[in-house]
Design an enzyme around this catalytic site. Structure first.
Site, short mmCIF file in Angstrom:
data_model
loop_
_atom_site.label_atom_id
_atom_site.label_comp_id
_atom_site.label_asym_id
_atom_site.label_seq_id
_atom_site.Cartn_x
_atom_site.Cartn_y
_atom_site.Cartn_z
CD GLN A 346 -9.66 8.69 6.93
OE1 GLN A 346 -10.16 7.08 6.36
NE2 GLN A 346 -9.48 9.18 6.07
CB THR A 517 -12.35 4.13 7.74
OG1 THR A 517 -11.05 4.24 7.66
CG2 THR A 517 -12.41 4.92 9.02
CB THR A 518 -13.68 0.20 4.72
OG1 THR A 518 -13.78 -0.32 5.69
CG2 THR A 518 -12.78 -1.25 3.61
CG HIS A 519 -12.09 5.64 4.30
ND1 HIS A 519 -12.97 6.33 5.47
CD2 HIS A 519 -13.25 5.17 3.84
CE1 HIS A 519 -14.02 7.16 5.40
NE2 HIS A 519 -14.51 5.88 5.05
CG LEU A 520 -7.13 0.14 3.65
CD1 LEU A 520 -8.31 -0.14 4.24
CD2 LEU A 520 -5.95 -0.74 3.85
#
Length: 592
Positions: A346, A517-520
């Protein structure tokens, strides 16, 4: 070697794994769930006051992955040697029962329907030439209408707070005007605005935008979910992201699903179990179960099962597929293969507003999913044609509680002194009178952004580490810069005495040191074509049909929204089709 047996084995105890385990138990299957990290109980480790310790939680990373045992390697370009990610920075994968679903913040979106068929929509509006060379734009192969019942089910399990705009086609409230119609209201009303969200809401309206309350899996009131799990109302303590909630207000697998599973004799949870591989037959067309290493005894254990669910964190799912030989690994040089293809992230950047001295922003107050957002520049909600990029961003004030150590790291802004009396004055002024506005953007998939097995580095268990090849691309940088420029009218309507717009810079490289973010996502994506997707529309492996891979690894490209809501809906969607179709006649649910 010890051998265990069950009808199904589930790898990972986060949202995806917990949802599948519960659904499979309801279907009558015996289930063994494997978790690499320790068992975690909110009643014990999450108890007050130890749970609200910033040093313990955010600095010493109590709930996060132990990178000394296994990690990933990262490089920006294919001609570089990747290096291990040794210190948690840009993303924070969880470890232990609950996974990232224990330390997440609680922002609980559905999906913009246009994003599910992004390639088709872009071509229909702007033509094929609008897609840059090297961009892997794909459709999901599933529609919002198909997923809607499962979004609704997930919200009821999570106890999600929010305000709808349209239910069954009828306008019913002041929710997000860009959101699709719903079949039912949120389980709970929206959280109340903190002061900064209130300021942002008014300024965004005056700037001509369409603000709405963020959907949050933080309970705005007492709630009991369909599994009998109870939640208490959020008290805005500010300890959500990175912490287990001592109020039982933030949804987590540990609070909302696992209490029901732990009472079920047909379910067994094994922690401290590092899965080494999925065991396949000689033709690599059928999984026999998995092999894991017991981290306490250091013995290998086999779990024999007719159904294998990979429900771990995004890149752990991809890593296991590559280690196990499930599907054809992606070769970027040839642009062939599917496992590791379309790795995405992101493009979040943060802007800051300084308010007059009589405006006290009380940044210590907050809740993980609460806040106010606009979607005017997200998904396909605006005309991309004049700008020449694909993608977009929600923009929001999501004040989740700024803790002292985090506040001091920001200090007084870009031009403030970094030490001494000047720093203290600027820091005090900033903490009292500023707030943050985020542009939480999408990221497209590209031929040269992918995952594979590192040829050099190995983990503590002797297996190759997963390698990330990833950098920002011009499309995403230009998208971010455009959306952030649209924040400026809000800053002016706020009456800010000073503001700083945070945006990606042209040619900027991806930096692993700073949290984003940790939105991989991506790496084992879903779709209709087995030459460009590792999974079919039901998240079933094209190559090994008794393996289902559940998580944001299935996203063909990144989206502006946080991924958890979509992951949960896809988990319930896949579970529904396993229960209603696959178990009656095991085999491919879609012909390859």
């Amino acid at each position: 070697m010890d051998i265990l047996r069950a009808d199904a084995v589930v790898v990972g105890s986060g949202w995806a794994g917990s949802i599948l385990a519960k659904e499979l138990r309801e279907a009558g299957l015996s289930v063994i769930m494997l978790e690499r990290g320790p068992d975690r109980s909110t009643a014990v480790e999450g108890a007050y006051p130890d749970s609200i310790d910033e040093l313990r939680g955010a600095i010493r990373h109590r709930l996060y992955q132990d990178l000394s045992q296994t990690t990933v390697t990262i490089r920006n370009r294919m001609d570089q040697r990747a290096l291990p990610y040794r210190s948690l920075g840009t993303f924070l994968p969880g470890e232990g029962v609950g996974g990232a679903g224990l330390h997440w913040s609680g922002v609980h979106f559905r999906v913009a329907p246009d994003d599910l068929a992004l390639r088709s929509n872009i071509i229909a509006r702007y033509g094929r030439k609008f897609i840059p060379e090297g961009m892997h734009l794909q459709d999901y192969g599933v529609t919002y209408e198909e997923l809607e019942p499962f979004f609704d089910k997930a919200e009821k399990v999570f106890g999600t707070s929010g305000e709808p705009y349209r239910i069954n086609g009828k306008i019913v409230g002041k929710g997000n005007v860009f959101s699709p119609s719903r079949s039912d209201a949120f389980p709970l009303p929206a959280l109340k605005d903190v002061y900064t969200a209130h300021l942002f809401r008014g300024a965004a309206e005056r700037a001509g935008y369409h603000p709405y309350s963020l959907p949050a899996a933080n309970a705005s009131g007492p709630y009991t979910n369909p599994y009998g799990a109870q939640m208490g109302p959020c008290n805005f303590c500010g300890y959500c992201s990175g912490y287990d909630c001592y109020m039982y207000s933030k949804a987590s697998p540990n609070v909302n699903i696992l209490p029901a599973l732990r009472q079920d004799a047909g379910f067994r949870l094994i922690s401290r179990a590092h899965v080494l591989r999925v065991d396949l037959d000689g033709a690599k067309k059928h999984a026999r179960g998995v092999t894991y290493l017991d981290l306490d005894t250091r013995r290998e254990v086999k779990v024999e099962a007719a159904l294998v669910i990979l429900g771990a964190f995004q890149f752990h799912n991809v890593h296991l597929m590559l280690l196990s030989g499930i599907g054809r690994p992606y070769d970027a040089a040839k642009n062939e293969g599917v496992v590791g293809r379309n790795f995405v992230y992101q493009t979040i950047t943060t802007s800051h507003a300084w308010m007059p001295k009589d405006h006290f922003t009380n940044q210590f107050i907050g809740t993980g999913g609460g806040g106010v957002a606009i979607d005017d520049f997200n998904s396909m909600n605006f005309d991309h044609g004049p700008h020449g990029f694909i993608g977009g961003s929600p923009v929001w004030v999501n004040q989740a509680g700024v803790k002292p150590i985090a506040a001091s790291s920001f200090g007084g802004g870009r031009d403030a002194p970094r030490w001494g009396k000047g720093f203290k004055r600027a820091f005090t002024d900033t903490y009292r009178h500023t707030f943050a506005i985020d542009a939480h953007g999408s990221n497209m998939a590209y031929r040269d952004a992918y995952l594979d097995l590192d040829p050099t580095w190995k983990d503590a268990y002797g297996q190759p580490l997963l390698r990330m090849t990833y950098d920002w691309h011009d499309n995403d940088i230009r998208m971010n810069r455009y959306v952030v420029s649209r924040i400026e009218p809000i800053m002016k309507e706020l009456g800010a005495t000073k503001y700083e717009l945070g945006m990606l810079q042209p040619g900027q490289s991806f930096d692993t040191r700073v949290y984003k973010t940790t939105h991989l996502g991506g790496g084992a994506v879903m779709g209709d074509d087995p030459t460009t997707s590792a999974l079919n529309r039901y998240l079933q492996s094209w190559d090994v049909p008794n393996v289902f891979v559940i998580g944001s690894n299935a996203f063909p490209q990144g989206m502006g929204y946080n991924p958890t809501g979509m992951v949960a809906a896809l988990a319930y969607w896949a579970a529904h089709h396993i229960r209603t179709t696959y178990l009656k006649a095991p085999g491919p649910l879609v012909p390859s």
